[in-house]
Each structure stands twice: as structure tokens, then as C-alpha cells.
Design a protein around this motif. Structure first.
Motif, short mmCIF file in Angstrom:
data_model
loop_
_atom_site.label_atom_id
_atom_site.label_comp_id
_atom_site.label_asym_id
_atom_site.label_seq_id
_atom_site.Cartn_x
_atom_site.Cartn_y
_atom_site.Cartn_z
N PRO A 109 0.66 -1.29 -0.03
CA PRO A 109 -0.15 -0.05 0.21
C PRO A 109 0.95 1.32 0.06
O PRO A 109 0.51 2.33 -0.30
N HIS A 110 2.07 1.38 0.46
CA HIS A 110 2.84 2.51 0.49
C HIS A 110 3.41 2.62 -0.96
O HIS A 110 3.86 3.69 -1.13
N LEU A 111 3.30 1.80 -1.65
CA LEU A 111 3.61 2.20 -3.18
C LEU A 111 2.79 2.52 -4.24
O LEU A 111 2.91 2.77 -5.09
N ARG A 112 1.46 2.43 -3.77
CA ARG A 112 0.48 2.87 -4.58
C ARG A 112 0.32 4.28 -5.13
O ARG A 112 0.74 5.09 -4.15
N THR A 113 -0.02 4.43 -6.09
CA THR A 113 -0.07 5.97 -6.69
C THR A 113 -1.49 6.48 -6.22
O THR A 113 -2.39 5.79 -5.90
N ARG A 114 -1.66 8.06 -6.29
CA ARG A 114 -2.86 8.50 -5.90
C ARG A 114 -4.15 8.29 -6.86
O ARG A 114 -3.60 7.94 -7.89
N LEU A 115 -5.14 8.48 -6.33
CA LEU A 115 -6.39 8.74 -7.39
C LEU A 115 -7.43 9.63 -7.11
O LEU A 115 -7.84 9.48 -5.95
N ASP A 116 -7.46 10.66 -7.72
CA ASP A 116 -8.16 12.04 -7.22
C ASP A 116 -9.87 11.87 -7.97
O ASP A 116 -9.61 11.40 -8.91
N PHE A 117 -10.56 12.44 -7.16
CA PHE A 117 -12.02 12.38 -7.65
C PHE A 117 -12.77 13.83 -7.50
O PHE A 117 -13.67 14.04 -8.01
N ASP A 118 -11.93 14.75 -7.01
CA ASP A 118 -12.56 16.07 -6.97
C ASP A 118 -12.51 16.72 -7.97
O ASP A 118 -12.11 16.15 -9.27
N GLN A 119 -13.40 17.99 -8.27
CA GLN A 119 -13.71 18.54 -9.51
C GLN A 119 -12.54 18.93 -10.10
O GLN A 119 -12.60 19.27 -11.53
N SER A 120 -11.42 19.26 -9.33
CA SER A 120 -10.09 19.77 -10.05
C SER A 120 -9.17 18.67 -10.47
O SER A 120 -8.53 18.90 -11.73
N PHE A 121 -8.81 17.89 -9.53
CA PHE A 121 -7.74 16.96 -9.97
C PHE A 121 -8.18 15.49 -10.18
O PHE A 121 -7.27 14.89 -10.70
N GLY A 122 -9.35 15.33 -10.28
CA GLY A 122 -9.78 13.97 -10.77
C GLY A 122 -10.22 14.21 -12.19
O GLY A 122 -11.04 15.10 -12.63
N THR A 123 -9.89 13.32 -12.96
CA THR A 123 -10.15 13.38 -14.50
C THR A 123 -11.54 12.48 -14.70
O THR A 123 -11.81 11.83 -14.11
N ALA A 124 -11.91 12.81 -15.84
CA ALA A 124 -13.57 12.36 -16.10
C ALA A 124 -13.76 10.98 -15.56
O ALA A 124 -14.46 10.70 -14.93
N ILE A 125 -12.80 10.07 -16.22
CA ILE A 125 -13.39 8.48 -16.03
C ILE A 125 -12.99 8.21 -14.64
O ILE A 125 -13.75 7.45 -13.92
N ASN A 126 -11.87 8.74 -14.00
CA ASN A 126 -11.50 8.61 -12.83
C ASN A 126 -12.47 9.06 -11.82
O ASN A 126 -12.90 8.32 -10.76
N ARG A 127 -13.05 10.29 -12.05
CA ARG A 127 -14.37 10.69 -11.18
C ARG A 127 -15.62 9.89 -11.34
O ARG A 127 -16.12 9.55 -10.63
N PHE A 128 -15.74 9.49 -12.66
CA PHE A 128 -17.13 8.62 -12.88
C PHE A 128 -17.10 7.34 -12.04
O PHE A 128 -18.01 6.83 -11.54
N CYS A 129 -15.77 6.76 -12.07
CA CYS A 129 -15.57 5.48 -11.46
C CYS A 129 -15.92 5.66 -9.53
O CYS A 129 -16.33 4.92 -9.07
N ALA A 130 -15.19 6.98 -9.24
CA ALA A 130 -15.62 6.99 -7.72
C ALA A 130 -16.77 7.45 -7.38
O ALA A 130 -17.35 6.79 -6.50
N GLN A 131 -17.47 8.04 -8.50
CA GLN A 131 -19.07 8.29 -8.33
C GLN A 131 -19.69 7.30 -8.24
O GLN A 131 -20.84 6.79 -7.58
N ALA A 132 -19.44 6.14 -9.15
CA ALA A 132 -20.37 4.84 -9.36
C ALA A 132 -20.30 4.23 -8.07
O ALA A 132 -21.26 3.63 -7.60
N VAL A 133 -18.99 4.08 -7.41
CA VAL A 133 -19.03 3.24 -6.20
C VAL A 133 -19.74 3.66 -5.07
O VAL A 133 -20.13 3.13 -4.03
N VAL A 134 -20.17 5.06 -5.04
CA VAL A 134 -20.89 5.75 -3.76
C VAL A 134 -22.23 5.94 -4.21
O VAL A 134 -22.97 6.59 -3.72
N GLY A 135 -22.73 5.51 -5.58
CA GLY A 135 -24.04 5.66 -5.94
C GLY A 135 -24.46 6.90 -6.13
O GLY A 135 -25.64 7.45 -6.18
N HIS A 136 -23.52 7.70 -6.51
CA HIS A 136 -23.65 9.46 -7.01
C HIS A 136 -23.78 9.30 -8.52
O HIS A 136 -23.14 8.63 -9.28
N PRO A 137 -24.78 9.82 -9.00
CA PRO A 137 -24.94 10.07 -10.60
C PRO A 137 -23.52 10.45 -11.19
O PRO A 137 -22.81 11.53 -10.54
N LEU A 138 -23.49 10.07 -12.46
CA LEU A 138 -22.09 10.41 -13.11
C LEU A 138 -22.43 11.69 -13.45
O LEU A 138 -23.53 11.99 -14.22
#
Ligand code: USQ
Length: 400
Positions: A223-252
Motif C-alpha cells: 500500500p505504501h507504493l500505490r499511486t494517488r487517485l483523485d476524484f474532486d472537480q479539479s484534480f480528478g479526470t473524467a473517468i476517474n471521477r465517474f468510477c469514484a461516483q459509481a462506487v458511492v451511488g452518486h450519479p455520474l
């Protein structure tokens, strides 16, 4: 080869340090750890928890049996950049050290000015340090497909043939970027091109599409070698955000009609392409441009891919339209050409669905972390400088 990664702590940089070490290269790098601060400024964090600097260094040494020469410092300081290159004597410099977010750069005057000063200064410092210290080293500079905008013709790799008033030339293809951040990359491209002419530097300017993915196949499970994955409106890119939204049941969150087209690249292919560029250097005085992407899609197409993959693993994924906070073309022609990378051996990962499945399964483990920041998923940074949360549009949800 000896490869110096500027921006080694970021989403791409940290993954690339490991990938290139696994490929047998000797890696060093520098970073001011600013990405962590920018995301915190957005009141967010990486969905995948990331280790602090010391933990990362210890994990790297345990995994690869060698210390990583990772210097924490600000690359807008010329003496710092020069010392890094003097000490390491790289064959190649991969330059990822920039503020990479369009919305962050559009926040207000302060953020726009800061973005351009930071990004352009860092690039100029690297160019000067190469000239002064390692003039034969090859610069692999991360640009963006967004430099070109969305022209109504095919997008060549940097240059195109022009005939005007009976004369012909091969000229710089027009750039038409859509944010202060993307504009900073255009300025960097011009400055880099200039130094290949005046100082005979060798450079590859990477026009990279939107990257997505949580991992690459050889990435270590530590886990200390894993890279980051952002999902906020600025640093999350579209597909990364969509996947984060999907897992919490937020509309894409499709902005506007969602018919904007972009070129996309899985994280694993980004690693592969950057390595190919390093291993096949430009010649002295050469300025090469690589359009770096696997495939082009419209954002709405991708949203429905995330929906269908989500359904396969038991997630109920809705897709909704929100008023577009950006000023951008929604209906447009889009056909970038990619030949240079293919010539040196790039074969794209075309299986976007499998990649999205890996991401969703990875992110489900961190559902609570995303859930805790759910209020950040709908954007409020607008291109007119105002701050107003986007409203749901009354467009019917398209059924696939
Ligand atoms: N979009 C949505 N919903 C979202 C997020 C984005 O519909 O929740 C839309 C945007 O309006 C835009 C498209 O998706 O039309 C792409 O947005 P993005 O945030 O994924 O990508 P972008 O702002 O273009 O920037 C990202 C990286 C940047 C890189 C660039 C490559 O943050 O560093 O340079 O991708 S490119 O897009 O080719 O310019």
C-alpha cells in the motif's frame, strides 16, 4: 539509462518511478509535494490512501533494494534544478512537474497567475539546466492533447503541411487551449521548441490525452507504493471521477450534453509510452511531438461504459447531466493522428471496459473515503470566474 523524473510524487510520477526501475533504468527525481497541498486546498484527498514521503522511500528501498534519490524541493528555484542534474547526470529528463488542473487554474486571478508562473518557470529552469549541465540529455516533456483544442480538421503530431499564396511550408499546427492551465502548456511547447533551435537540445513534447486507471499490471501490492487517485472537480479526470461516483451511488456528472470528445489513455499505457519515448531519444536539435493516447471517445460514451461495467459487478449507476461549468465546444469533430509512438512500438490497450472494472473493484475498497467527500462531486468552479454549484439539467437519462 539514467532517468530523472521531475514531479516524481504525482499520479504519473510515482507510478513511473517504479515502472522504469522495473524496466532496468536508474531513476532519480524531485518534487515539492505540492499536489498533496492543491488537493487539500480543494478540501479533498486521494481516494486511494497514499503514503507520506518517508513511508514511500522506505517501501521503495524494501521493494527494489536500492535508495531512490528523491529530492524534495521547488523546481521554480533554478539552483535547485541545476544541482539535481549536476549530481545525477541523467541521460533523460521526464518533466511531469506541473500544476495539471484546468479548473484549479480557472478559480480566480491568483490561481491563473500562479499556474502560469509555476508551470512556465519550471519548464524554463529545466531547459536552462539541461543546456548548462547535461546538453546531450533528452527532455521528455509532458504536454497535453488539450493544447490543440478541438479543430474541425484532423490533429497532426505538432506540425502540418501548408500551402498559401502558391508557397508551401511545414508549420506549427495552431494551438487553441481551453483553460489557463492548458495555455501554460502551449507556452511551454513554444519555449521548448525554441531551445531545440537555439541550443540544439533534444526534446519530445508529449501531447497526452486524459489518463485513467488506478494501477498498472506490474505495480506492487504494497500500500505504501500505490499511486494517488483523485476524484474532486479539479484534480480528478473524467473517468476517474465517474468510477469514484459509481462506487458511492452518486450519479455520474456529465457536463452539459456530455458530447465532448477527448483522447484517453490507461495509466498502464502512459507508463509504456513515456518509457518508449525515453528509450528512443530525439536527436540533437530535434523537436518531436507525440500525440499520446489509446482511443477517442465522447464523455457520454464513457459514462455509459462505466454504468454497464458497474452493473456487471452489482452497482446501480445513474448518469445525469449537469449544467456545464466550463466554456467548451460540446459538439465538434475530433480526429487526432497517432503515428510516432506506433513507429517505436506502442500497441494500445484497447480494452477500456476491463480497465474500468479493475478501477471499480479497487475503489470499492475505499468507498467510505469517497462517501465522506460526496458533497464535492458536483462542480462549482466556473469558467466565468464565479462559484456556483452546477444544477442538474432536465435531460432524460439515456438508456443504453
Ligand atoms: N467532464 C465531465 N464530467 C466530469 C468531469 C469532466 O463531463 O465530472 C468533461 C469536461 O467538461 C471535459 C472532459 O470531460 O469536456 C474532460 O475533462 P477532464 O477533467 O477529464 O480533463 P481536462 O480538464 O481536459 O484535463 C485532464 C487533466 C490534464 C490533462 C488533460 C488532457 O487534468 O492534466 O492535460 O486531461 S486533455 O483533456 O487531452 O487536454
Amino acid at each position: 539509462m539514467r532517468v530523472f523524473i521531475a514531479g516524481i510524487d504525482g499520479y504519473l510520477g510515482w507510478a513511473l518511478a517504479q515502472y522504469m526501475t522495473q524496466q532496468g533504468h536508474t531513476v532519480a527525481g524531485a518534487d515539492a509535494l505540492m499536489r498533496r497541498q492543491w488537493v487539500a486546498e480543494m478540501d479533498s484527498y486521494s481516494a486511494i490512501p497514499i503514503a507520506n514521503h518517508e513511508e514511500r522511500m522506505a517501501a521503495f528501498e524494501a521493494e527494489f533494494g536500492t535508495n531512490l534519490d528523491f529530492r524534495v524541493g521547488d523546481l521554480t528555484d533554478y539552483d535547485f534544478v541545476k544541482t539535481c542534474l549536476e549530481d545525477f547526470q541523467p541521460d533523460a529528463i521526464v518533466h511531469l512537474a506541473q500544476m495539471p488542473s484546468a479548473p484549479y487554474s480557472m478559480l480566480d486571478n491568483k490561481h491563473a497567475v500562479w499556474t502560469q508562473v509555476n508551470n512556465i518557470t519550471t519548464n524554463l529552469n529545466i531547459l536552462y539546466a539541461i543546456k548548462d549541465v547535461v546538453p546531450n540529455a533528452h527532455l521528455v516533456k509532458l504536454g497535453t492533447m488539450g493544447e490543440y483544442g478541438q479543430p474541425n480538421v484532423d490533429i497532426p503530431e505538432g506540425f502540418f503541411d501548408v500551402e498559401f499564396n502558391g508557397r508551401q511550408d511545414t508549420l506549427w499546427f495552431p494551438r487553441a487551449a481551453g483553460s489557463w492551465y492548458h495555455q501554460s502548456k502551449v507556452h511551454d511547447s513554444h519555449n521548448t521548441y525554441f531551445t531545440t533551435k537555439i541550443w540544439n537540445l533534444r526534446a519530445t513534447d508529449i501531447m497526452q490525452g486524459v489518463v485513467f486507471g488506478t494501477t498498472y499490471p506490474e505495480m506492487n501490492e504494497n500500500p505504501h507504493l500505490r499511486t494517488r487517485l483523485d476524484f474532486d472537480q479539479s484534480f480528478g479526470t473524467a473517468i476517474n471521477r465517474f468510477c469514484a461516483q459509481a462506487v458511492v451511488g452518486h450519479p455520474l456528472t456529465l457536463y452539459g450534453a456530455g458530447t465532448m470528445k477527448r483522447a484517453f489513455l490507461p495509466l498502464r499505457d502512459s507508463m509504456r509510452c513515456l518509457t518508449l519515448a525515453v528509450e528512443n531519444p530525439a536527436t540533437a536539435g530535434e523537436f518531436r511531438v507525440f500525440n499520446q493516447f489509446a482511443e477517442s471517445y465522447s464523455i457520454v460514451e464513457l459514462a455509459y461504459i462505466v454504468q454497464s461495467v458497474g452493473q456487471e459487478i452489482g452497482l446501480d449507476v445513474q448518469v445525469k447531466h449537469y449544467d456545464n461549468p466550463r466554456v467548451e465546444k460540446e459538439e465538434h469533430y475530433y480526429n487526432p493522428i497517432r503515428e510516432n509512438l506506433d513507429r517505436i512500438g506502442y500497441v494500445p490497450t484497447t480494452d477500456v471496459k476491463s480497465e474500468i472494472k479493475v478501477m471499480l473493484k479497487d475503489l470499492i475498497q475505499f468507498k467510505e473515503r469517497i462517501e465522506a467527500k460526496k458533497q464535492l462531486l458536483v462542480p462549482d468552479i466556473r469558467w466565468d470566474g464565479s462559484h456556483q454549484r452546477s444544477k442538474e439539467l432536465n435531460l432524460p437519462e439515456t438508456v443504453q
